[in-house]
Design an enzyme around this catalytic site. Structure first.
Site: not given
Ligand code: AMP
Length: 283
Positions: A28-30, A34, A146, A150, A181
């Site tokens: 979340g907190f998209l 995302h 990013k 993972q 981001m």
């Molecule tokens: P999170 O909400 O941080 O767990 O991220 C959810 C998904 O979004 C994960 O697969 C992250 O790698 C991806 N993500 C987070 N930040 C970015 C970004 N700046 N660019 C591309 N994908 C991202």
């Protein structure tokens, strides 16, 4: 767009959608990072599901679980405007029924980089991702480069547990100064926010060296450390020049390489990476 909370509702809704079904797991907190995954899924799949779940088991006791930014209403409005079909917002008990001690754990790959600094983190990630894969049964699942380690680890889970699906890793979306981001960027002070551009500058300096023919791991590592040291607000936790498949640290002559780092600004820990050459998991 359907927004559901229980596992039973999710299973019912999932069966209504046309295939292939694409899943984008998030906490979340998209932001645009995302949304780049959502748009890629939208372009490649007939239906798209998104999970919003701040997964407690991937946070260590000294990490920012309670302070992790949340804004569910905005997230849902945003996903609706992106044409998402199904959003799952489970409660913690939905994914972790009390007294259910089952874990999914990847060895080797999780001993390096982030896994070495955040013991137990990947056990939480792989367990929740396996549960999400089981719940959504997607044909494709989308992750960001990013979080490079993972992505590598989840590829391994999907392969080893024989999930009949494809893991798709999408490029990192960046701010105009190159900062990747991240939901955590919102916690940086204005001075720290300016200083945080140094991560991308450090990675880019090493990429420039590589493009100019530099192939010594030690030299690339030293150059990144030098750039990071030039920023007084940055406290470097690690800088790595690693094999993009095994994630083992490299020395001497390199070919394909994952450059990555974790850097603190005050209490805020930021990570970033780039690949020099190629990595099988971004193909
Ligand atoms: P999170 O909400 O941080 O767990 O991220 C959810 C998904 O979004 C994960 O697969 C992250 O790698 C991806 N993500 C987070 N930040 C970015 C970004 N700046 N660019 C591309 N994908 C991202």
């Amino acid at each position: 767009m359907q927004v559901v909370t229980t596992f039973e509702e999710l299973c019912e809704s999932r069966n209504e959608f046309t295939v292939p079904f694409g899943l984008v797991p998030t906490m979340g907190f998209l932001h645009e990072g995302h949304l780049s995954l959502v748009r890629r899924a939208r372009g490649e799949c007939a239906s798209v599901g998104v999970s919003i779940f701040v997964n407690p088991t991937q946070f260590r006791p000294d990490e920012d679980l309670d302070d992790y930014p949340r804004n569910l209403d905005d997230d849902i409005a945003c996903l609706e405007s992106e044409g998402v079909d199904l959003v799952w917002v489970p409660a913690v008990e939905e994914l972790y029924p009390p007294g259910a001690p089952t874990w999914v754990e990847v060895e080797d790959l999780t001993q390096h980089l982030e896994g070495a600094r955040r013991p137990g983190h990947f056990r939480g990630v792989t367990t929740v991702v396996a549960k999400l894969f089981n719940a959504f049964q997607p044909h494709r699942a989308y992750f960001g480069q990013k979080d490079a380690q993972q992505a590598v680890v989840i590829h391994r889970v999907a392969e080893d547990l024989r999930y009949p699906m494809k893991v798709v890793v999408c490029p990192t979306v960046r701010e105009s100064d190159g900062l990747a981001m991240s939901s955590r960027n919102s916690y940086l002070s204005s001075e720290e926010r300016v200083a945080a551009g140094v991560l991308h500058r450090a990675l880019s300096s090493a990429a420039d060296d590589y493009d100019a023919g530099e192939r010594q791991a030690e030299s690339l590592r030293a150059h990144m450390l030098e750039v990071l040291a030039s920023e007084p607000l940055a406290r470097t936790q690690y800088v790595s020049v690693a094999d993009p498949e095994t994630l083992e640290e490299l020395n001497g002559k390199i070919t394909n390489t994952l450059l990555s780092m974790a850097v603190f600004f005050g209490d805020i820990r930021l990570i970033d990476n780039i690949i020099l050459g190629r990595a099988s998991w971004t193909a």
